[in-house]
Design a protein around this motif. Structure first.
Motif, PDB file in Angstrom:
ATOM      1  N   ILE A  37     -10.137  -4.183  -0.585  1.00  0.00           N
ATOM      2  CA  ILE A  37      -9.049  -3.622  -1.105  1.00  0.00           C
ATOM      3  C   ILE A  37      -7.953  -4.323  -0.534  1.00  0.00           C
ATOM      4  CG2 ILE A  37      -7.197  -1.650  -1.582  1.00  0.00           C
ATOM      5  CD1 ILE A  37      -9.712  -1.806  -3.402  1.00  0.00           C
ATOM      6  N   PRO A  38      -6.781  -5.019  -0.979  1.00  0.00           N
ATOM      7  CA  PRO A  38      -5.920  -5.862  -0.209  1.00  0.00           C
ATOM      8  C   PRO A  38      -4.640  -4.965   0.397  1.00  0.00           C
ATOM      9  CG  PRO A  38      -5.413  -5.677  -2.493  1.00  0.00           C
ATOM     10  CD  PRO A  38      -6.699  -5.236  -2.409  1.00  0.00           C
ATOM     11  N   ASN A  39      -4.197  -5.586   1.582  1.00  0.00           N
ATOM     12  CA  ASN A  39      -3.252  -4.935   2.149  1.00  0.00           C
ATOM     13  C   ASN A  39      -1.703  -5.012   1.476  1.00  0.00           C
ATOM     14  OD1 ASN A  39      -4.865  -4.047   4.523  1.00  0.00           O
ATOM     15  ND2 ASN A  39      -4.583  -6.307   5.038  1.00  0.00           N
ATOM     16  N   ILE A  40      -1.183  -4.125   1.063  1.00  0.00           N
ATOM     17  CA  ILE A  40      -0.018  -4.228   0.032  1.00  0.00           C
ATOM     18  C   ILE A  40       1.072  -3.618   0.948  1.00  0.00           C
ATOM     19  CG2 ILE A  40       1.422  -3.484  -1.849  1.00  0.00           C
ATOM     20  CD1 ILE A  40      -1.359  -3.552  -3.374  1.00  0.00           C
ATOM     21  N   PHE A  41       2.148  -4.447   1.303  1.00  0.00           N
ATOM     22  CA  PHE A  41       2.808  -4.025   2.659  1.00  0.00           C
ATOM     23  C   PHE A  41       3.762  -2.742   1.928  1.00  0.00           C
ATOM     24  CE2 PHE A  41       7.052  -3.643   4.759  1.00  0.00           C
ATOM     25  CZ  PHE A  41       6.769  -3.866   5.932  1.00  0.00           C
ATOM     26  N   PRO A  42       3.802  -1.403   2.845  1.00  0.00           N
ATOM     27  CA  PRO A  42       3.582  -1.725   4.117  1.00  0.00           C
ATOM     28  C   PRO A  42       2.310  -0.846   4.511  1.00  0.00           C
ATOM     29  CG  PRO A  42       4.909   0.462   3.589  1.00  0.00           C
ATOM     30  CD  PRO A  42       4.596  -0.517   2.171  1.00  0.00           C
ATOM     31  N   HIS A  43       1.335  -0.918   3.604  1.00  0.00           N
ATOM     32  CA  HIS A  43       0.066  -0.117   3.862  1.00  0.00           C
ATOM     33  C   HIS A  43      -1.078  -0.794   4.081  1.00  0.00           C
ATOM     34  CE1 HIS A  43       2.319   3.221   2.087  1.00  0.00           C
ATOM     35  NE2 HIS A  43       2.505   2.550   0.771  1.00  0.00           N
ATOM     36  N   LYS A  44      -1.780  -0.622   5.344  1.00  0.00           N
ATOM     37  CA  LYS A  44      -3.092  -1.180   5.647  1.00  0.00           C
ATOM     38  C   LYS A  44      -4.307  -0.643   5.117  1.00  0.00           C
ATOM     39  CE  LYS A  44      -5.788  -3.807   8.395  1.00  0.00           C
ATOM     40  NZ  LYS A  44      -7.054  -3.659   7.552  1.00  0.00           N
ATOM     41  N   GLY A  45      -5.073  -1.322   4.167  1.00  0.00           N
ATOM     42  CA  GLY A  45      -6.027  -0.594   3.507  1.00  0.00           C
ATOM     43  C   GLY A  45      -5.669   0.687   2.863  1.00  0.00           C
ATOM     44  N   TYR A  46      -6.817   1.508   2.897  1.00  0.00           N
ATOM     45  CA  TYR A  46      -6.478   2.613   2.259  1.00  0.00           C
ATOM     46  C   TYR A  46      -5.809   3.801   3.191  1.00  0.00           C
ATOM     47  CZ  TYR A  46     -10.296   1.824  -1.194  1.00  0.00           C
ATOM     48  OH  TYR A  46     -11.133   1.263  -2.334  1.00  0.00           O
ATOM     49  N   ILE A  47      -4.817   4.540   2.435  1.00  0.00           N
ATOM     50  CA  ILE A  47      -3.983   5.366   3.161  1.00  0.00           C
ATOM     51  C   ILE A  47      -4.379   6.920   3.361  1.00  0.00           C
ATOM     52  CG2 ILE A  47      -2.226   3.676   2.469  1.00  0.00           C
ATOM     53  CD1 ILE A  47      -1.049   5.971   0.446  1.00  0.00           C
ATOM     54  N   GLU A  94      -9.355 -11.050   3.921  1.00  0.00           N
ATOM     55  CA  GLU A  94      -8.304 -10.425   3.013  1.00  0.00           C
ATOM     56  C   GLU A  94      -8.205  -9.248   3.663  1.00  0.00           C
ATOM     57  OE1 GLU A  94      -6.068  -9.316  -0.237  1.00  0.00           O
ATOM     58  OE2 GLU A  94      -7.390 -11.063   0.119  1.00  0.00           O
ATOM     59  N   GLU A  95      -8.853  -8.818   4.697  1.00  0.00           N
ATOM     60  CA  GLU A  95      -8.420  -7.598   5.581  1.00  0.00           C
ATOM     61  C   GLU A  95      -7.404  -7.781   6.521  1.00  0.00           C
ATOM     62  OE1 GLU A  95     -12.179  -4.984   6.782  1.00  0.00           O
ATOM     63  OE2 GLU A  95     -12.698  -7.047   7.096  1.00  0.00           O
ATOM     64  N   GLU A  96      -7.065  -9.209   6.814  1.00  0.00           N
ATOM     65  CA  GLU A  96      -5.945  -9.581   7.584  1.00  0.00           C
ATOM     66  C   GLU A  96      -4.940 -10.246   6.758  1.00  0.00           C
ATOM     67  OE1 GLU A  96      -6.223  -8.886  10.739  1.00  0.00           O
ATOM     68  OE2 GLU A  96      -8.275  -8.062  10.249  1.00  0.00           O
ATOM     69  N   ARG A  97      -4.904 -10.277   5.617  1.00  0.00           N
ATOM     70  CA  ARG A  97      -3.982 -10.553   4.608  1.00  0.00           C
ATOM     71  C   ARG A  97      -3.047  -9.837   3.993  1.00  0.00           C
ATOM     72  NH1 ARG A  97      -5.086 -13.949  -1.107  1.00  0.00           N
ATOM     73  NH2 ARG A  97      -2.815 -14.385  -1.429  1.00  0.00           N
ATOM     74  N   TRP A  98      -1.632  -9.853   3.822  1.00  0.00           N
ATOM     75  CA  TRP A  98      -0.899  -9.033   3.655  1.00  0.00           C
ATOM     76  C   TRP A  98      -0.049  -9.278   2.315  1.00  0.00           C
ATOM     77  CZ3 TRP A  98       0.069  -4.089   5.317  1.00  0.00           C
ATOM     78  CH2 TRP A  98      -0.426  -3.852   6.563  1.00  0.00           C
ATOM     79  N   HIS A  99       0.210  -8.457   1.384  1.00  0.00           N
ATOM     80  CA  HIS A  99       0.875  -8.808   0.338  1.00  0.00           C
ATOM     81  C   HIS A  99       2.162  -8.094  -0.001  1.00  0.00           C
ATOM     82  CE1 HIS A  99      -2.920 -10.770  -1.623  1.00  0.00           C
ATOM     83  NE2 HIS A  99      -3.593  -9.741  -0.754  1.00  0.00           N
ATOM     84  N   PHE A 100       3.105  -8.792  -0.474  1.00  0.00           N
ATOM     85  CA  PHE A 100       4.268  -8.257  -0.420  1.00  0.00           C
ATOM     86  C   PHE A 100       4.824  -8.162  -1.807  1.00  0.00           C
ATOM     87  CE2 PHE A 100       3.821  -9.663   3.981  1.00  0.00           C
ATOM     88  CZ  PHE A 100       4.741  -8.744   4.687  1.00  0.00           C
ATOM     89  N   LEU A 101       4.870  -7.044  -2.479  1.00  0.00           N
ATOM     90  CA  LEU A 101       5.180  -7.096  -3.941  1.00  0.00           C
ATOM     91  C   LEU A 101       6.768  -6.796  -4.283  1.00  0.00           C
ATOM     92  CD1 LEU A 101       1.757  -5.598  -5.211  1.00  0.00           C
ATOM     93  CD2 LEU A 101       2.441  -7.904  -5.024  1.00  0.00           C
ATOM     94  N   ASP A 102       6.960  -7.190  -5.366  1.00  0.00           N
ATOM     95  CA  ASP A 102       8.836  -6.839  -5.689  1.00  0.00           C
ATOM     96  C   ASP A 102       8.311  -5.588  -6.452  1.00  0.00           C
ATOM     97  OD1 ASP A 102      11.123  -6.752  -6.484  1.00  0.00           O
ATOM     98  OD2 ASP A 102      11.175  -8.604  -7.745  1.00  0.00           O
TER      99      ASP A 102
END
Length: 314
Positions: free
Chosen positions: A109-119, A306-314
């Motif tokens: 599962i991708p990291n979607i800023f500001p969340h790391k993995g599962y919350i 993918e665990e270290e990659r961050w995604h910033f979504l609008d």
């Protein structure tokens, strides 16, 4: 069906086919045994009861601990802040936990800023089944063919394979590819703040922003893979404890029908050790034989960035 009487035992985790790790002490009725290497397609986490017999976490662990007190067993598949999409393997004998594979690749599962993995600590309710052949009266969609998913919101980061007692607080109805995929909001009864939480409004009061983050997480977590945002029933409204318990009880009845061969179970493996009168019941010796017949795991490990990659979504 009688639930197991509550008792405490010191469990150990063994790892087979890989370098040994120090055992962790778990106050539980259940033990786990790892085979293969995490982050590999061969990885499996099997479950044993206190007597050391292999069991199915899907079928042999009771759902209900104490219904009047709102106590249910939860099987932890994915610890909070981790990314590997681990799940109970519903189609394999004795239903071990394994990592999901999509398009020939292990799923993270991708990291979607500001969340790391599962919350949350994420897992499933045993002895529940969302029937894919039955339309839900509330969503008018069929079930997703899995145990009911659980989000545990307590303060402790749990471990894969933990079996904990939780209180149900509420529910969210995700619609995934036209199927109902319920998400039950719970809290570990041993959490330091558990006594403050009795219903969904308590989550809004004592953990402000958590439900909004949960809705947003489920809405967006597939977007980095090029998929559209997820949809929800009830316009994304969280329903209360009573509604959630009704959903869980219905899923438990669907599971009972499946284990008694009263409905089509498709590719679901229903082999179990403890379900009385089930035509799929086997002996502990037969369960061990099924597991030992599985080919020895490899030592390969997939490197995942993918665990270290961050995604910033609008």
């Amino acid at each position: 069906m009688r639930a197991l009487l509550p008792l405490l035992s010191v469990g150990r985790v063994w790892r087979v086919g890989a370098a040994a790790r120090p055992p962790r002490r778990v106050m539980s009725l259940y033990r786990t045994e790892e085979r293969g290497h995490p982050h590999s397609e061969d990885y499996r986490l099997f479950f044993k009861n206190v007597a050391g017999h292999y069991i199915s976490p899907f079928h042999d662990i009771p759902l209900k601990v104490d219904s009047p007190k709102n106590l249910f067993n939860m099987v932890v598949e994915i610890p909070r802040w981790t990314n590997a999409k681990m799940e109970i393997s519903t189609e394999e004998p004795m239903n071990p936990i394994k990592q999901d594979v999509k398009s020939g690749k292990l799923r993270f599962i991708p990291n979607i800023f500001p969340h790391k993995g599962y919350i949350w600590n994420y897992g499933a309710f045993p002895q529940t089944w969302e029937d894919p052949y039955q339309k839900d009266k509330n969503t008018n969609c069929t079930g997703d063919n899995d145990p009911v998913d659980v989000c545990e919101i307590g303060s402790k980061v749990l471990s894969r394979g933990d079996v904990i007692q939780v209180k149900i607080l509420g529910i969210l109805a995700l619609i995934d590819q036209g199927a109902t995929d319920w998400k039950i909001i719970t809290i570990n009864v041993n959490d330091p703040e558990a006594e403050k939480f009795h219903d969904i409004d308590d989550v809004k009061k004592f953990k402000p922003g958590y439900l909004e983050a949960t809705l947003n997480w489920f809405r967006l977590y597939k977007v980095p893979d090029g998929k559209p945002e997820n949809k929800f029933a009830f316009n994304g409204e969280f329903k209360n404890k009573a509604f959630a318990i009704e959903v869980v009880n219905n899923a438990h009845e669907c599971w009972k029908a499946m284990l008694m061969k009263k409905c089509d179970h498709g590719a679901i493996n229903c082999t179990n050790v403890h379900v009385c009168d089930s035509p799929f019941r086997c002996s502990p010796e037969e369960a061990r034989s099924l597991i030992e017949s599985v080919p020895a795991p490899s030592m390969s490990k997939e490197v995942n960035k993918e665990e270290e990659r961050w995604h910033f979504l609008d």
